[in-house]
Design a protein around this motif. Structure first.
Motif, mmCIF file in Angstrom:
data_model
loop_
_atom_site.group_PDB
_atom_site.id
_atom_site.type_symbol
_atom_site.label_atom_id
_atom_site.label_comp_id
_atom_site.label_asym_id
_atom_site.label_seq_id
_atom_site.Cartn_x
_atom_site.Cartn_y
_atom_site.Cartn_z
ATOM 1 N N MET A 293 -34.404 100.143 8.898
ATOM 2 C CA MET A 293 -35.054 100.184 7.586
ATOM 3 C C MET A 293 -34.021 100.012 6.485
ATOM 4 O O MET A 293 -32.935 100.553 6.571
ATOM 5 N N GLN A 294 -34.349 99.226 5.487
ATOM 6 C CA GLN A 294 -33.397 99.001 4.404
ATOM 7 C C GLN A 294 -33.458 100.119 3.377
ATOM 8 O O GLN A 294 -34.513 100.676 3.115
ATOM 9 N N GLU A 295 -32.296 100.429 2.869
ATOM 10 C CA GLU A 295 -32.233 101.490 1.865
ATOM 11 C C GLU A 295 -31.585 100.964 0.605
ATOM 12 O O GLU A 295 -30.680 100.140 0.641
ATOM 13 N N VAL A 296 -32.050 101.487 -0.529
ATOM 14 C CA VAL A 296 -31.484 101.110 -1.824
ATOM 15 C C VAL A 296 -30.170 101.863 -2.014
ATOM 16 O O VAL A 296 -30.076 103.048 -1.706
ATOM 17 N N VAL A 297 -29.158 101.168 -2.479
ATOM 18 C CA VAL A 297 -27.885 101.817 -2.795
ATOM 19 C C VAL A 297 -27.635 101.695 -4.289
ATOM 20 O O VAL A 297 -27.659 100.606 -4.848
ATOM 21 N N ARG A 298 -27.433 102.828 -4.912
ATOM 22 C CA ARG A 298 -27.210 102.843 -6.362
ATOM 23 C C ARG A 298 -25.743 103.077 -6.678
ATOM 24 O O ARG A 298 -24.972 103.504 -5.833
ATOM 25 N N THR A 299 -25.389 102.787 -7.893
ATOM 26 C CA THR A 299 -24.025 103.033 -8.346
ATOM 27 C C THR A 299 -24.083 103.613 -9.759
ATOM 28 O O THR A 299 -25.004 103.275 -10.526
ATOM 29 N N PRO A 300 -23.119 104.464 -10.088
ATOM 30 C CA PRO A 300 -23.092 104.960 -11.471
ATOM 31 C C PRO A 300 -22.563 103.917 -12.462
ATOM 32 O O PRO A 300 -22.628 104.129 -13.657
ATOM 33 N N MET A 301 -22.086 102.774 -11.952
ATOM 34 C CA MET A 301 -21.461 101.788 -12.843
ATOM 35 C C MET A 301 -22.469 100.786 -13.396
ATOM 36 O O MET A 301 -22.216 99.579 -13.409
ATOM 37 N N VAL A 302 -23.606 101.284 -13.833
ATOM 38 C CA VAL A 302 -24.655 100.394 -14.330
ATOM 39 C C VAL A 302 -24.764 100.505 -15.855
ATOM 40 O O VAL A 302 -24.934 101.593 -16.389
ATOM 41 N N PRO A 303 -24.632 99.367 -16.542
ATOM 42 C CA PRO A 303 -24.721 99.425 -18.004
ATOM 43 C C PRO A 303 -26.157 99.608 -18.490
ATOM 44 O O PRO A 303 -27.104 99.262 -17.787
ATOM 45 N N VAL A 304 -26.276 100.151 -19.678
ATOM 46 C CA VAL A 304 -27.575 100.327 -20.318
ATOM 47 C C VAL A 304 -27.701 99.272 -21.415
ATOM 48 O O VAL A 304 -26.719 98.941 -22.089
ATOM 49 N N ARG A 305 -28.875 98.716 -21.576
ATOM 50 C CA ARG A 305 -29.101 97.670 -22.565
ATOM 51 C C ARG A 305 -28.798 98.188 -23.975
ATOM 52 O O ARG A 305 -29.212 99.279 -24.362
ATOM 53 N N ALA A 306 -28.062 97.393 -24.738
ATOM 54 C CA ALA A 306 -27.746 97.775 -26.114
ATOM 55 C C ALA A 306 -27.822 96.533 -26.994
ATOM 56 O O ALA A 306 -27.432 95.435 -26.575
ATOM 57 N N GLU A 307 -28.319 96.723 -28.208
ATOM 58 C CA GLU A 307 -28.457 95.601 -29.132
ATOM 59 C C GLU A 307 -27.352 95.685 -30.177
ATOM 60 O O GLU A 307 -27.048 96.764 -30.681
ATOM 61 N N ILE A 308 -26.752 94.545 -30.474
ATOM 62 C CA ILE A 308 -25.779 94.508 -31.571
ATOM 63 C C ILE A 308 -26.575 94.512 -32.869
ATOM 64 O O ILE A 308 -27.332 93.574 -33.138
ATOM 65 N N VAL A 309 -26.453 95.562 -33.674
ATOM 66 C CA VAL A 309 -27.262 95.624 -34.901
ATOM 67 C C VAL A 309 -26.449 95.277 -36.138
ATOM 68 O O VAL A 309 -26.993 94.946 -37.177
ATOM 69 N N LYS A 310 -25.124 95.360 -36.036
ATOM 70 C CA LYS A 310 -24.302 95.012 -37.200
ATOM 71 C C LYS A 310 -22.902 94.656 -36.704
ATOM 72 O O LYS A 310 -22.419 95.237 -35.734
ATOM 73 N N ILE A 311 -22.277 93.694 -37.350
ATOM 74 C CA ILE A 311 -20.893 93.348 -37.034
ATOM 75 C C ILE A 311 -20.096 93.329 -38.335
ATOM 76 O O ILE A 311 -20.472 92.651 -39.292
ATOM 77 N N VAL A 312 -19.052 94.110 -38.401
ATOM 78 C CA VAL A 312 -18.214 94.155 -39.606
ATOM 79 C C VAL A 312 -16.837 93.589 -39.253
ATOM 80 O O VAL A 312 -16.131 94.148 -38.425
ATOM 81 N N PRO A 313 -16.450 92.475 -39.887
ATOM 82 C CA PRO A 313 -15.102 91.957 -39.636
ATOM 83 C C PRO A 313 -14.073 92.914 -40.228
ATOM 84 O O PRO A 313 -14.248 93.401 -41.354
ATOM 85 N N GLU A 314 -13.050 93.224 -39.457
ATOM 86 C CA GLU A 314 -12.035 94.164 -39.945
ATOM 87 C C GLU A 314 -10.751 93.442 -40.336
ATOM 88 O O GLU A 314 -10.250 93.575 -41.442
ATOM 89 N N THR A 315 -10.193 92.734 -39.369
ATOM 90 C CA THR A 315 -8.932 92.015 -39.571
ATOM 91 C C THR A 315 -9.127 90.651 -38.910
ATOM 92 O O THR A 315 -10.170 90.410 -38.300
ATOM 93 N N PRO A 316 -8.130 89.773 -39.013
ATOM 94 C CA PRO A 316 -8.316 88.462 -38.370
ATOM 95 C C PRO A 316 -8.673 88.562 -36.885
ATOM 96 O O PRO A 316 -9.346 87.683 -36.358
ATOM 97 N N ASP A 317 -8.244 89.620 -36.202
ATOM 98 C CA ASP A 317 -8.564 89.676 -34.769
ATOM 99 C C ASP A 317 -9.362 90.925 -34.356
ATOM 100 O O ASP A 317 -9.459 91.222 -33.186
ATOM 101 N N THR A 318 -9.923 91.626 -35.301
ATOM 102 C CA THR A 318 -10.774 92.770 -34.924
ATOM 103 C C THR A 318 -12.096 92.770 -35.700
ATOM 104 O O THR A 318 -12.169 92.324 -36.844
ATOM 105 N N LYS A 319 -13.105 93.257 -34.989
ATOM 106 C CA LYS A 319 -14.419 93.431 -35.610
ATOM 107 C C LYS A 319 -14.957 94.776 -35.173
ATOM 108 O O LYS A 319 -14.654 95.238 -34.074
ATOM 109 N N THR A 320 -15.775 95.383 -36.044
ATOM 110 C CA THR A 320 -16.449 96.608 -35.650
ATOM 111 C C THR A 320 -17.902 96.282 -35.330
ATOM 112 O O THR A 320 -18.601 95.663 -36.134
ATOM 113 N N PHE A 321 -18.298 96.659 -34.112
ATOM 114 C CA PHE A 321 -19.660 96.400 -33.640
ATOM 115 C C PHE A 321 -20.479 97.682 -33.734
ATOM 116 O O PHE A 321 -19.996 98.757 -33.392
#
Lengths: 276, 371
Positions: free
Chosen positions: A1-29
């Motif tokens: 019989m097949q069994e489901v194997v779970r892992t704690p390494m599962v991401p949760v869906r998230a929406e990007i609601v705002k992006i603020v440019p900080e410096t030429p190579d950084t942004k705040t999400f």
């Protein structure tokens, strides 16, 4: 019989609601995590940010505003480059918060010294906001912040707000100034003797490149800081975030689980050994 | 450290012949176990699923040395090849989940079999116990589901190989605890059996053996003592973690790095190395498979991050491996991470001998302390 194997390494869906440019190579999400995070994040903790089909990277938590997760990202690799092309409304995965944050409870009644270099201010922003929010709980706040150039300083739009926090000293420095720069020029450790620090009653929180943290620890010890008065946040390859994958080990410690914030005394033995 | 007396008189000792081994194999099969055991594949003794007892290449021997492995049809005894039970408990590649563009997740389903390891060596038995310490702490669900239904039938090592040092690590060459059935092929067709658990007693009772004679027990004890003299390194466990930690800056690691390729073969054949990476395998429909794959601390990218590298030098990566096995592991999981199987020595393309590395670091620290 097949069994489901779970892992704690599962991401949760998230929406990007705002992006603020900080410096030429950084942004705040700003991420709205579906169903919220499993626990309220503490300053200094991190999450794993997943970009579908690309991969995952650990990113420190810079704040939580009305349930929206705030994370500042520097574009340095394949994943973050891809993330920088994403727009508001796009979906990513988030899991966490992970790790030990800054010792907020130990700061009560103490002076707080923040020493940050470059993007190292990101995980410390939450501490500044906590002091602002509960101003009476903490003593003097000192922020020493340095970057290579003025354009690489994070959160410049908030600096006036930091300065307005009562009983706060905020000193800035850059290695290479531009014509408008009115503050110190040099490495961040040069700000330490310039600040009014009552060593006896101060806890220092340090974050930046490893070489900057080493010089900072030396400078702090020179003016009398003990090993149990210094905390810093280490960067390592925190692939899984939960102490399973092995990549982030420093000595016997998993940075993702036992850190990323460590009291200096706990890892002093390994801190000075190159590439340990 | 294992003492012969502890092993022999801990449980009952029974005598049989080689046909009884075949019966033992068939009992496992009849009880519904998938039997995994040694099998000759492309001139290498691998661990594979066995359908028949006769697939076990008894009569073949091997020659193992630093960077050297050959199977020989010489009527001798073979030792463990490159595979360890890790391959089955903690597969080299495992699908963790499938994730779609809308971030919905589908978990995989796997068939789990009652699994018997037949004829694994005491070092690999010890490695399973070490992995229990790691996965018990961290709780990998796949590992747990395989582990729950294991039958462990261990072959004691009468002739340890030239890269073995289980006696130094206290894990062999004879099984001491944690097995169901242990057997020893003592020669002249005689096999000595020992049960090590309730399940082991139950399984053995289906055979038709007899109590071992006193002379047989004495003979077995002498075999055991001789074997454990062979499987030794030139260091002891006494104060080993502390001593190695005093030698963080040892020159030995830098010397080794001149020969090491950083290929991570040692990580792959190690029966306890657990580090993994997770990679995305994108599909045409926009979904991606998140797959766990073995990673090793000798790989260049192991401690590399975007925009930085925390163990760029090969000596530092080699040092981390040694310190993890002999120092950090104890602090993390309560046991050494090394069981002395010697696979990392046999399968090192540069023939680097871990036993000598540890010995040399210990010597360097001791010399420094005497000064």
């Amino acid at each position: 019989m097949q069994e489901v194997v779970r892992t704690p390494m599962v991401p949760v869906r998230a929406e990007i609601v705002k992006i603020v440019p900080e410096t030429p190579d950084t942004k705040t999400f700003y991420f709205r995590v579906q169903g919220g995070l499993v626990e309220a994040p503490k300053p200094g903790q991190f999450t794993e940010v997943y970009v579908p089909g690309v991969g995952e990277a650990p990113v420190s938590i810079c704040g939580l505003e009305d349930g929206i997760l705030v994370q500042t990202v520097r574009s340095v690799g394949a994943l973050t480059d891809y993330l920088f092309k994403m727009r508001e409304g796009d979906l990513v995965g988030i899991r966490g918060p992970y790790g030990k944050g800054w010792p907020i409870e130990k700061l009560a009644g103490k002076d707080v010294l923040i020493v940050a270099g470059g993007i190292g201010l990101a995980p410390l922003r939450g501490v500044i906001l906590e002091v602002e929010r509960n101003r009476g709980k903490y003593g003097k706040l000192t922020i020493l912040y340095g970057a290579r150039t003025p354009s690489l300083l994070l959160y410049r739009y908030e600096f006036d707000r930091y300065r307005e926090i009562p009983n706060t000293e905020f000193l800035l420095t850059v290695d290479h100034p531009d014509e408008t720069w009115r503050y110190h020029v040099g490495v961040v450790t040069e700000l330490i003797p310039m600040a009014r620090i009552d060593v006896e009653r101060t806890i220092a929180l340090v974050c930046g490149p490893e070489i900057m943290m080493r010089f900072t620890v030396k400078a702090l010890e020179q003016i009398g800081f003990k090993e149990n008065q210094i905390y810093f946040s280490l960067e390592r390859r925190m692939k899984c975030g939960i102490g399973l994958c092995g990549h982030c080990q420093v000595g016997p410690y998993f940075v993702c689980r036992h850190g990323p914030v460590f009291p200096y005394w706990l890892i002093k033995k390994y801190f000075w050994v190159d590439e340990i | 450290m294992i003492f012969a007396d502890q092993v022999l008189f801990r449980g009952s000792v029974y005598s049989g012949v080689e046909d009884d081994l075949k019966s033992l194999f068939n009992v496992a099969v009849s009880r519904g176990y998938r039997v995994i055991g040694p099998k000759l594949v492309n001139s290498v003794i691998r661990l594979e699923q066995l359908n028949d007892f006769n697939e076990i290449p008894y009569g073949y021997g091997d020659k193992q040395a630093p960077g050297y492995y050959r199977v020989v049809n010489n009527g001798g005894r073979f030792r463990h090849g490159p595979d360890s039970p890790k391959r089955f408990l903690y597969p080299p590649e495992l699908l963790l989940f499938i994730i779609r563009p809308d971030l919905s997740v589908e978990y995989p389903r796997f068939e789990f079999y009652k699994t018997a390891f037949f004829g694994i060596k005491p070092c690999d038995l010890a490695a399973i116990n070490v992995m229990d310490g790691v996965q018990g702490e961290l709780g990998d669900e796949y590992y747990r589901k395989v582990r729950e239904n294991l039958l462990l039938i261990v072959e004691n090592c009468v002739e340890p190989g030239d890269t073995c040092f289980c006696a130094t690590m206290g894990t062999g060459p004879f099984a001491f605890k944690g097995f169901d059935v242990a057997y020893t092929r003592v020669g002249s067709g005689v096999v000595i059996f020992q049960p090590g658990s309730d399940l082991g007693v139950d399984i053995l009772s289906e055979l038709s053996l007899r109590p071992a004679e006193d002379e047989q027990v004495d003979f077995l004890r002498n075999l055991m003592l001789d074997a454990s003299k062979k499987a030794r390194a030139e260091f002891t466990l006494e104060n080993l973690p502390e001593t190695l930690e005093m030698g963080l800056d040892s020159e030995v690691y830098r010397k080794i790095a001149e020969r090491c390729f950083g290929c991570a073969n040692c990580n792959m054949v190690c029966p306890t190395c657990f580090c993994f990476d997770v990679i995305d395998e994108p599909e045409l429909d926009g979904s991606a498979k998140r797959i766990r794959i073995w990673d090793g601390c000798h790989s260049y990218s192991y401690a590399q991050v975007a925009g930085g590298h925390f163990r760029k030098s090969l000596y530092a990566r080699y040092r981390h491996w040694v310190l993890h096995k002999f120092v950090y592991w104890i602090r993390q999981f309560g046991t050494f991470g090394c069981v002395g199987c010697g696979r990392c020595i046999t399968w090192c393309p540069a023939g680097i001998d871990l036993r000598q590395v540890v010995r040399d670091v210990v010597k360097e620290v001791e010399t420094r302390c005497r000064r």
